[in-house]
Design a protein around this motif. Structure first.
Motif, PDB file in Angstrom:
ATOM      1  N   ASP A  31      32.156  36.533  36.449  1.00 18.71           N
ATOM      2  CA  ASP A  31      33.009  35.592  36.154  1.00 18.71           C
ATOM      3  C   ASP A  31      33.668  35.027  37.401  1.00 18.71           C
ATOM      4  N   LEU A  32      33.795  35.663  38.383  1.00 22.85           N
ATOM      5  CA  LEU A  32      34.353  35.248  39.796  1.00 22.85           C
ATOM      6  C   LEU A  32      33.308  34.419  40.374  1.00 22.85           C
ATOM      7  N   GLN A  33      31.802  34.576  40.298  1.00 19.05           N
ATOM      8  CA  GLN A  33      31.032  33.675  40.791  1.00 19.05           C
ATOM      9  C   GLN A  33      30.945  32.383  40.477  1.00 19.05           C
ATOM     10  N   ASN A  34      31.575  32.028  39.492  1.00 19.68           N
ATOM     11  CA  ASN A  34      31.421  30.703  38.938  1.00 19.68           C
ATOM     12  C   ASN A  34      33.074  30.219  38.939  1.00 19.68           C
ATOM     13  N   SER A  35      33.975  30.657  39.762  1.00 20.51           N
ATOM     14  CA  SER A  35      35.172  30.187  39.988  1.00 20.51           C
ATOM     15  C   SER A  35      35.480  29.752  41.459  1.00 20.51           C
ATOM     16  N   GLU A  36      36.880  29.799  41.763  1.00 18.16           N
ATOM     17  CA  GLU A  36      37.173  29.361  43.178  1.00 18.16           C
ATOM     18  C   GLU A  36      37.217  30.623  44.076  1.00 18.16           C
ATOM     19  N   PHE A  37      36.837  32.106  43.219  1.00 24.22           N
ATOM     20  CA  PHE A  37      36.597  33.239  43.905  1.00 24.22           C
ATOM     21  C   PHE A  37      35.360  33.529  44.372  1.00 24.22           C
ATOM     22  N   ALA A  38      34.409  32.566  44.145  1.00 20.37           N
ATOM     23  CA  ALA A  38      33.186  33.000  44.344  1.00 20.37           C
ATOM     24  C   ALA A  38      32.896  33.703  45.799  1.00 20.37           C
ATOM     25  N   ASN A  39      33.503  33.475  46.786  1.00 21.56           N
ATOM     26  CA  ASN A  39      33.271  34.137  48.068  1.00 21.56           C
ATOM     27  C   ASN A  39      33.793  35.464  47.947  1.00 21.56           C
ATOM     28  N   ALA A  40      34.496  35.811  46.857  1.00 26.63           N
ATOM     29  CA  ALA A  40      34.801  37.504  46.873  1.00 26.63           C
ATOM     30  C   ALA A  40      33.799  38.512  46.019  1.00 26.63           C
ATOM     31  N   VAL A  41      32.794  37.678  45.905  1.00 29.35           N
ATOM     32  CA  VAL A  41      31.669  38.304  45.072  1.00 29.35           C
ATOM     33  C   VAL A  41      30.689  38.910  46.255  1.00 29.35           C
ATOM     34  N   ILE A  42      30.196  39.985  46.043  1.00 29.72           N
ATOM     35  CA  ILE A  42      29.401  40.767  47.104  1.00 29.72           C
ATOM     36  C   ILE A  42      28.169  41.228  46.181  1.00 29.72           C
ATOM     37  N   GLU A  43      27.053  40.781  46.513  1.00 29.33           N
ATOM     38  CA  GLU A  43      25.610  41.539  45.768  1.00 29.33           C
ATOM     39  C   GLU A  43      25.150  42.533  46.644  1.00 29.33           C
ATOM     40  N   GLN A  44      25.030  43.744  46.092  1.00 30.77           N
ATOM     41  CA  GLN A  44      24.489  44.768  46.476  1.00 30.77           C
ATOM     42  C   GLN A  44      23.054  44.745  46.795  1.00 30.77           C
ATOM     43  N   ASP A  46      20.941  46.577  45.619  1.00 32.29           N
ATOM     44  CA  ASP A  46      20.129  46.723  44.333  1.00 32.29           C
ATOM     45  C   ASP A  46      20.612  45.712  43.446  1.00 32.29           C
ATOM     46  N   GLY A  47      21.164  44.614  43.959  1.00 30.30           N
ATOM     47  CA  GLY A  47      21.450  43.641  42.703  1.00 30.30           C
ATOM     48  C   GLY A  47      22.850  43.768  41.923  1.00 30.30           C
ATOM     49  N   VAL A  48      23.458  44.880  42.183  1.00 29.99           N
ATOM     50  CA  VAL A  48      24.980  45.195  41.506  1.00 29.99           C
ATOM     51  C   VAL A  48      25.766  44.026  42.042  1.00 29.99           C
ATOM     52  N   LEU A  49      26.536  43.283  41.257  1.00 28.37           N
ATOM     53  CA  LEU A  49      27.587  42.524  41.916  1.00 28.37           C
ATOM     54  C   LEU A  49      29.049  43.222  42.032  1.00 28.37           C
ATOM     55  N   MET A  50      29.749  43.084  43.069  1.00 25.53           N
ATOM     56  CA  MET A  50      30.881  43.859  43.296  1.00 25.53           C
ATOM     57  C   MET A  50      32.057  42.891  43.513  1.00 25.53           C
ATOM     58  N   VAL A  51      33.189  43.173  43.640  1.00 28.49           N
ATOM     59  CA  VAL A  51      34.321  42.107  43.902  1.00 28.49           C
ATOM     60  C   VAL A  51      35.049  42.745  45.311  1.00 28.49           C
ATOM     61  N   ASP A  52      35.179  41.765  46.458  1.00 28.34           N
ATOM     62  CA  ASP A  52      35.911  42.034  47.552  1.00 28.34           C
ATOM     63  C   ASP A  52      37.155  41.526  47.293  1.00 28.34           C
ATOM     64  N   TYR A  53      38.032  42.642  46.945  1.00 28.14           N
ATOM     65  CA  TYR A  53      39.454  42.571  46.404  1.00 28.14           C
ATOM     66  C   TYR A  53      40.227  41.873  47.775  1.00 28.14           C
ATOM     67  N   ALA A  54      39.708  42.154  48.927  1.00 29.27           N
ATOM     68  CA  ALA A  54      40.396  41.894  50.006  1.00 29.27           C
ATOM     69  C   ALA A  54      40.650  40.314  50.416  1.00 29.27           C
ATOM     70  N   LYS A  55      39.577  39.639  49.540  1.00 29.77           N
ATOM     71  CA  LYS A  55      39.618  38.233  49.765  1.00 29.77           C
ATOM     72  C   LYS A  55      40.390  37.659  48.420  1.00 29.77           C
ATOM     73  N   ILE A  56      40.816  38.276  47.680  1.00 38.14           N
ATOM     74  CA  ILE A  56      41.600  37.672  46.556  1.00 38.14           C
ATOM     75  C   ILE A  56      43.136  38.193  46.546  1.00 38.14           C
ATOM     76  N   ILE A  57      43.402  39.139  47.197  1.00 38.71           N
ATOM     77  CA  ILE A  57      44.811  39.770  47.295  1.00 38.71           C
ATOM     78  C   ILE A  57      45.723  38.940  48.129  1.00 38.71           C
ATOM     79  N   PRO A  58      45.377  37.966  49.142  1.00 29.91           N
ATOM     80  CA  PRO A  58      46.060  37.116  49.731  1.00 29.91           C
ATOM     81  C   PRO A  58      46.609  36.094  48.763  1.00 29.91           C
TER      82      PRO A  58
END
Length: 85
Positions: A31-44, A46-58
């Motif tokens: 969901d974040l990939q298609n939002s203003e928070f796309a920069n907070a998504v990290i692809e591992q 193995d292809g698993v997507l994870m959220v980098d909360y340090a980019k969202i918390i501020p």
């Protein structure tokens, strides 16, 4: 505040224990990939997507601050109306 209206946390459980265990509640990286928070998504690797909360918390702190200001203004308006009645 608008970007946060579009993001709803979901309850989920990881498919395997490699990335985490137990029940989780979080915005979905997909969901974040298609939002203003796309920069907070990290692809591992193995292809698993994870959220980098340090980019969202501020931005969350900014949103909380804005909401607090709005709440204070509304409280002041309510107090003024009660005093005028």
């Amino acid at each position: 505040l608008k970007p946060f209206r579009k993001i709803a946390p979901q309850a989920y459980r990881y498919i395997d224990d490699k990335h985490g265990t137990g029940d989780q509640i979080s915005p979905m990286a997909q969901d974040l990939q298609n939002s203003e928070f796309a920069n907070a998504v990290i692809e591992q690797p193995d292809g698993v997507l994870m959220v980098d909360y340090a980019k969202i918390i501020p931005r969350m702190f900014s949103a909380i601050s804005e909401l607090t200001k709005q709440l204070d203004e509304l409280k002041g308006e309510l107090k003024a109306k009660k005093g005028a009645a």
